[in-house]
Design an enzyme around this catalytic site. Sequence first.
Site, PDB file in Angstrom:
ATOM      1  N   ASP A  93      14.533  11.766  -2.006  1.00 48.67           N
ATOM      2  CA  ASP A  93      15.663  11.296  -2.307  1.00 48.67           C
ATOM      3  C   ASP A  93      16.190  11.621  -2.770  1.00 48.67           C
ATOM      4  O   ASP A  93      15.847  13.370  -3.523  1.00 48.67           O
ATOM      5  CB  ASP A  93      15.037   9.741  -3.631  1.00 48.67           C
ATOM      6  CG  ASP A  93      16.143   9.152  -3.177  1.00 48.67           C
ATOM      7  OD1 ASP A  93      16.137   8.220  -3.800  1.00 48.67           O
ATOM      8  OD2 ASP A  93      17.649   9.530  -2.545  1.00 48.67           O
ATOM      9  N   ASP A 267      10.551   1.997   0.724  1.00 49.05           N
ATOM     10  CA  ASP A 267       9.325   2.905  -0.290  1.00 49.05           C
ATOM     11  C   ASP A 267       9.724   2.129  -1.274  1.00 49.05           C
ATOM     12  O   ASP A 267      10.690   1.297  -1.407  1.00 49.05           O
ATOM     13  CB  ASP A 267      10.257   4.107  -0.498  1.00 49.05           C
ATOM     14  CG  ASP A 267      11.119   4.415  -1.852  1.00 49.05           C
ATOM     15  OD1 ASP A 267      12.143   3.802  -1.102  1.00 49.05           O
ATOM     16  OD2 ASP A 267      11.056   4.250  -2.571  1.00 49.05           O
ATOM     17  N   CYS A 305     -10.475  -7.465   2.440  1.00 48.20           N
ATOM     18  CA  CYS A 305      -9.763  -6.153   2.257  1.00 48.20           C
ATOM     19  C   CYS A 305     -11.320  -5.348   2.219  1.00 48.20           C
ATOM     20  O   CYS A 305     -12.293  -5.700   1.834  1.00 48.20           O
ATOM     21  CB  CYS A 305      -9.575  -5.615   1.163  1.00 48.20           C
ATOM     22  SG  CYS A 305      -8.903  -3.726   1.041  1.00 48.20           S
ATOM     23  N   CYS A 307     -11.392  -1.830   1.836  1.00 60.40           N
ATOM     24  CA  CYS A 307     -10.594  -0.143   1.033  1.00 60.40           C
ATOM     25  C   CYS A 307     -12.019   0.036   0.043  1.00 60.40           C
ATOM     26  O   CYS A 307     -13.084  -0.811  -0.292  1.00 60.40           O
ATOM     27  CB  CYS A 307      -9.474  -0.548   0.595  1.00 60.40           C
ATOM     28  SG  CYS A 307     -10.218  -1.261  -1.448  1.00 60.40           S
TER      29      CYS A 307
HETATM   30  C1  2MQ Z   1      14.304  -0.152  -6.640  1.00 55.95           C
HETATM   31  N1  2MQ Z   1      14.922  -0.342  -5.912  1.00 55.95           N
HETATM   32  C2  2MQ Z   1      15.688   0.777  -5.466  1.00 55.95           C
HETATM   33  N2  2MQ Z   1      17.678   0.850  -5.002  1.00 55.95           N
HETATM   34  C3  2MQ Z   1      17.485   1.625  -4.674  1.00 55.95           C
HETATM   35  C4  2MQ Z   1      18.816   1.769  -4.323  1.00 55.95           C
HETATM   36  C5  2MQ Z   1      18.824   3.907  -3.672  1.00 55.95           C
HETATM   37  C6  2MQ Z   1      20.400   3.905  -3.364  1.00 55.95           C
HETATM   38  O1  2MQ Z   1      21.482   3.080  -2.804  1.00 55.95           O
HETATM   39  N3  2MQ Z   1      20.278   5.578  -3.035  1.00 55.95           N
HETATM   40  C7  2MQ Z   1      19.188   5.875  -3.617  1.00 55.95           C
HETATM   41  N4  2MQ Z   1      19.867   7.572  -3.600  1.00 55.95           N
HETATM   42  N5  2MQ Z   1      18.253   6.313  -3.877  1.00 55.95           N
HETATM   43  C8  2MQ Z   1      17.780   4.227  -3.642  1.00 55.95           C
HETATM   44  C9  2MQ Z   1      16.678   3.934  -4.705  1.00 55.95           C
HETATM   45  C10 2MQ Z   1      15.187   4.883  -4.571  1.00 55.95           C
HETATM   46  C11 2MQ Z   1      14.677   4.940  -3.516  1.00 55.95           C
HETATM   47  N6  2MQ Z   1      13.833   5.419  -3.840  1.00 55.95           N
HETATM   48  C12 2MQ Z   1      16.380   2.703  -4.500  1.00 55.95           C
HETATM   49  N7  2MQ Z   1      15.516   1.761  -5.268  1.00 55.95           N
END
Ligand code: 2MQ
Length: 373
Positions: A93, A267, A305, A307
């Site tokens: 990210d 994710d 499960c 696992c």
């Molecule tokens: C837990 N909720 C969540 N909403 C996100 C939105 C963005 C988002 O709008 N942009 C970026 N770059 N990352 C986001 C992430 C991190 C993802 N690992 C988010 N995580």
Amino acid sequence: MAIRYELLKTCHQTGARLGRLHTPHGIVETPAFMPVGTLATVKAMSPEELEEMDAQIILSNTYHLFLRPGHEVVAAAGGLHRFMHWNRPILTDSGGFQVFSLSKLRHITEDGVTFRSHISGEPLFIGPEKAMEIQNALGSDIIMAFDECAPYPAEREYVETSLERTTRWAERCLKAHKRPDEQALFGIVQGGVYRDLRERSARSLTALDFPGYAIGGLSVGEPKEIMYDVLEYTVPLLPDTKPRYLMGVGSPDALVEGAVRGIDMFDCVLPTRIARNGTTMTSRGRLVVRNAKYARDFSPLDPACDCYTCRNYTRAYIRHLIKSDEILGLRLTTYHNLYFLLRLMENVRQAIREDRLRNFRDEFFAQYYGQNS
Ligand SMILES: CNc1nc2cc3c(=O)[nH]c(N)nc3c(CCN)c2[nH]1
């Protein structure tokens, strides 16, 4: 081309897609869940354990690795794959979201974001060019454009100004990206919960022809029904020949509902985070193993499960470890939670193959949430 998305089938019951994402470090069967390894490790798991449970791709974070150990160190190690001994695909990210969720005293300008390190307090800066420099140094297979994830709720005017800047940042990322043939740069659609702004963001980004698209700005506190509405009208604006990644999602229901609406990649820190306080996901819902009622329960976390954790350990033993703050405790619950979500996605892929994802969803929800949804 750094990646190639192969659309294999669309479920006749829903909009869900079965696909294969070909990357320099291997193939990802989609829809796929990506375990989060923020600091170049999926907390408490070894790469061998992640391979054993068939994690196909993991996520890591520009912001965190920039602060510690520094992207130059990772580059000197030969890149993130070598540094962390993971030979399958990695997505990183871009840091925008993490700056806002972690650092204090941040200040956004057209250039990017100035902030104070949440570790040392030193003043730092990340903008589109810096985010590309860091991700190019990390060598991940998929990199994300530098964006601002607008908070929820947020005034329409704020969201509009933010998405316009995020689009300009996306253009700067395309220009600054040094390794487009080895690392696929995904654009991130913003626009909050405003349909016309989502459409504007999607149209601007698809015009820039990214190899893949993420839907950002969700899973930030909005009701799930609103998230699903945003997906309903945003996903169709994205090209069906490219992968779609819903960021920060999620819980079992959100993964299935997202796949139903045509999402290919997810994710979330949920499975690893809740594992550390002894909360586990089982086919019959959440089970908080530290609860006293499991003190003499010698059955597995989830009888359904197969696992490593469920084949070898009991609720009583895992409860004892978690209560005693024993490291093996959070390893066993983490292993199980990740295994649970990875198997859930495997079952979703199979249901798409058999055109019965809606039936699968209803059966899964009835068991997991204990009601006929
Ligand atoms: C837990 N909720 C969540 N909403 C996100 C939105 C963005 C988002 O709008 N942009 C970026 N770059 N990352 C986001 C992430 C991190 C993802 N690992 C988010 N995580």
